[in-house]
Write a protein that holds these residues in place. Structure first.
Motif, PDB file in Angstrom:
ATOM      1  N   ASP A 226       0.834  -1.372   0.056  1.00  0.00           N
ATOM      2  CA  ASP A 226      -0.054  -0.093  -0.091  1.00  0.00           C
ATOM      3  C   ASP A 226       0.987   1.351   0.023  1.00  0.00           C
ATOM      4  O   ASP A 226       1.685   1.450   1.006  1.00  0.00           O
ATOM      5  CB  ASP A 226      -0.945   0.044   1.110  1.00  0.00           C
TER       6      ASP A 226
ATOM      7  N   ALA B 139       1.098   5.504  -1.797  1.00  0.00           N
ATOM      8  CA  ALA B 139      -0.103   6.651  -1.946  1.00  0.00           C
ATOM      9  C   ALA B 139       0.921   7.822  -2.889  1.00  0.00           C
ATOM     10  O   ALA B 139       2.071   8.140  -2.622  1.00  0.00           O
ATOM     11  CB  ALA B 139      -0.660   7.638  -1.018  1.00  0.00           C
TER      12      ALA B 139
ATOM     13  N   THR C  96      -1.812  -1.192  -4.204  1.00  0.00           N
ATOM     14  CA  THR C  96      -2.766   0.100  -3.805  1.00  0.00           C
ATOM     15  C   THR C  96      -2.135   1.331  -3.853  1.00  0.00           C
ATOM     16  O   THR C  96      -0.920   1.319  -3.094  1.00  0.00           O
ATOM     17  CB  THR C  96      -3.372  -0.268  -2.409  1.00  0.00           C
ATOM     18  N   THR C  97      -2.563   2.341  -4.602  1.00  0.00           N
ATOM     19  CA  THR C  97      -2.252   3.878  -4.046  1.00  0.00           C
ATOM     20  C   THR C  97      -3.415   4.566  -4.120  1.00  0.00           C
ATOM     21  O   THR C  97      -4.498   4.047  -4.248  1.00  0.00           O
ATOM     22  CB  THR C  97      -1.298   4.027  -5.379  1.00  0.00           C
ATOM     23  N   LYS C  98      -3.132   5.736  -3.858  1.00  0.00           N
ATOM     24  CA  LYS C  98      -4.192   6.837  -3.305  1.00  0.00           C
ATOM     25  C   LYS C  98      -3.995   8.156  -4.287  1.00  0.00           C
ATOM     26  O   LYS C  98      -3.061   8.608  -4.654  1.00  0.00           O
ATOM     27  CB  LYS C  98      -4.005   7.066  -1.965  1.00  0.00           C
TER      28      LYS C  98
ATOM     29  N   TRP D  35      -4.223  12.041  -4.459  1.00  0.00           N
ATOM     30  CA  TRP D  35      -4.077  13.154  -3.402  1.00  0.00           C
ATOM     31  C   TRP D  35      -5.054  14.381  -3.615  1.00  0.00           C
ATOM     32  O   TRP D  35      -5.520  14.372  -4.909  1.00  0.00           O
ATOM     33  CB  TRP D  35      -2.739  13.626  -3.041  1.00  0.00           C
TER      34      TRP D  35
ATOM     35  N   TYR E 132      -7.468   1.510  -6.267  1.00  0.00           N
ATOM     36  CA  TYR E 132      -7.341   2.896  -6.174  1.00  0.00           C
ATOM     37  C   TYR E 132      -8.064   3.581  -5.279  1.00  0.00           C
ATOM     38  O   TYR E 132      -9.311   3.232  -5.230  1.00  0.00           O
ATOM     39  CB  TYR E 132      -7.436   3.570  -7.650  1.00  0.00           C
ATOM     40  N   LEU E 133      -7.622   4.432  -4.311  1.00  0.00           N
ATOM     41  CA  LEU E 133      -8.317   5.118  -3.069  1.00  0.00           C
ATOM     42  C   LEU E 133      -8.288   6.451  -3.266  1.00  0.00           C
ATOM     43  O   LEU E 133      -7.289   7.240  -3.589  1.00  0.00           O
ATOM     44  CB  LEU E 133      -7.750   4.701  -1.953  1.00  0.00           C
TER      45      LEU E 133
ATOM     46  N   HIS F  76      -7.600   9.816  -1.066  1.00  0.00           N
ATOM     47  CA  HIS F  76      -6.945   9.626   0.123  1.00  0.00           C
ATOM     48  C   HIS F  76      -7.733  10.238   1.317  1.00  0.00           C
ATOM     49  O   HIS F  76      -7.419   9.929   2.516  1.00  0.00           O
ATOM     50  CB  HIS F  76      -5.810  10.279  -0.223  1.00  0.00           C
TER      51      HIS F  76
ATOM     52  N   SER G 175     -10.605   6.458   1.484  1.00  0.00           N
ATOM     53  CA  SER G 175      -9.717   6.407   2.750  1.00  0.00           C
ATOM     54  C   SER G 175     -10.445   7.501   3.695  1.00  0.00           C
ATOM     55  O   SER G 175     -10.723   8.437   3.224  1.00  0.00           O
ATOM     56  CB  SER G 175      -8.199   6.444   2.498  1.00  0.00           C
TER      57      SER G 175
END
Length: 297
Positions: free
Chosen positions: A47, A49, A75-77, A79, A107-108, A110, A142
């Motif tokens: 994980d 970001a 996983t990355t996020k 911003w 994909y999140l 953030h 998130s």
């Protein structure tokens, strides 16, 4: 042979390991060997970001590990600086290029931005397009509270597969987990061992560590495990996904060695009782685009 982490089935059928490596605050020069070591130790979830500044190093660590890309859940996020529709799509392309990958597993978003909802909502709509186009296998969020989840879902189509939130024995997020269960959202815990209660300057429990609580240390002695392993096993017993961070090879290996023992329901409840109901990280309800800047988490 290393015991693999159990798999959690997301609401779209994609399977995600229940334990992974987080790289928040991992310096770039230490991220490559940390990721490489984790994958060689049996981890299959990494994980990161965009805001962490180490996506390139995560990708390099994956390549150096020799583990097949399709066997690693990445996983990355997105911003806040890149919230918006077109800007989110561009940011995704940048993250994918930094990682050196052809697709993402998760994909999140953030952070929520409830005081400025339009960029936040349309950023999630961009993530929905990425999902529809097959460029990411699952999307989520998130740091969303129950109310913020409902606000986002009222304006979008895809129920988040994952909500990654602060969760540890001092902040067990019982209400949020109940909402997740009703909505089919998987709960993922950042700072799962509770380190944020020690290093975050605004933490209400500043200086306290769940790893020093007698209920945890007594269980560690009973099972011949470390306190950190007991807390990570507590996450597993709850059916959560945990992403502890470390750049130390021995600690990375230790954190993954939690699949050869179990806690009883009574022991899980005893750790639950450490809950203070107090959040140590930023309050999601008060995050603004113009003040949160490039801060992480």
């Amino acid at each position: 042979m290393t015991t693999p982490a159990p798999l959690l089935k997301l609401n779209n059928g994609v399977e995600m390991p229940a334990l992974g490596l987080g790289v928040y605050q991992s310096p770039p020069e230490q991220t490559v060997p940390a990721v490489e070591a984790a994958l060689k130790d049996g981890y299959r979830l990494i994980d990161t970001a965009a805001a962490y500044g180490n996506e390139k190093e995560v990708g390099e660590g994956i390549r150096r590990s020799g583990v097949d890309r399709d066997d690693v859940f990445v996983t990355t996020k997105l911003w806040l600086d890149d919230y918006g529709y077109d800007s989110a799509l561009r940011a995704f392309d940048t993250s994918l290029a930094n990682l050196g990958l052809e697709y993402l597993d998760l994909y999140l978003l953030h952070q929520p931005v409830p005081l400025e909802p339009e960029p936040w909502v349309v950023a999630y709509k961009a993530a929905e397009k990425l999902l529809a186009d097959g460029r990411v296998r699952a999307i989520g969020v998130s740091n969303h509270t129950p109310g913020l989840l409902r606000t986002l879902m009222d304006s979008t189509e895809v129920v988040p597969a994952v909500n990654q939130v602060e969760l540890h024995p001092y902040f067990i997020q019982r209400e949020l987990r109940e909402v997740h269960e009703k909505l089919g959202i998987t709960t993922q815990a950042w700072s799962p061992i509770g380190g944020i209660t020690r290093y975050w300057q605004h933490a209400p429990n500043g200086g306290r560590s769940a790893l020093e609580e007698p209920v945890v240390t007594d269980l560690a002695a009973k099972y011949g495990k470390t306190a950190a392993q007991v807390v990570l096993r507590w996450h597993i017993e709850h059916g959560l996904c945990a992403i502890p961070k470390s750049v130390k090879a021995h600690r990375i290996a230790e954190n993954f060695d939690v699949f050869d023992f179990s806690l009883t329901p009574e022991e899980v409840t005893a750790i639950d009782a450490l809950d203070t109901g107090l959040r140590s990280g930023p309050d999601p309800e008060n995050i603004r685009l113009d003040t949160f800047g490039r801060r992480t988490r």
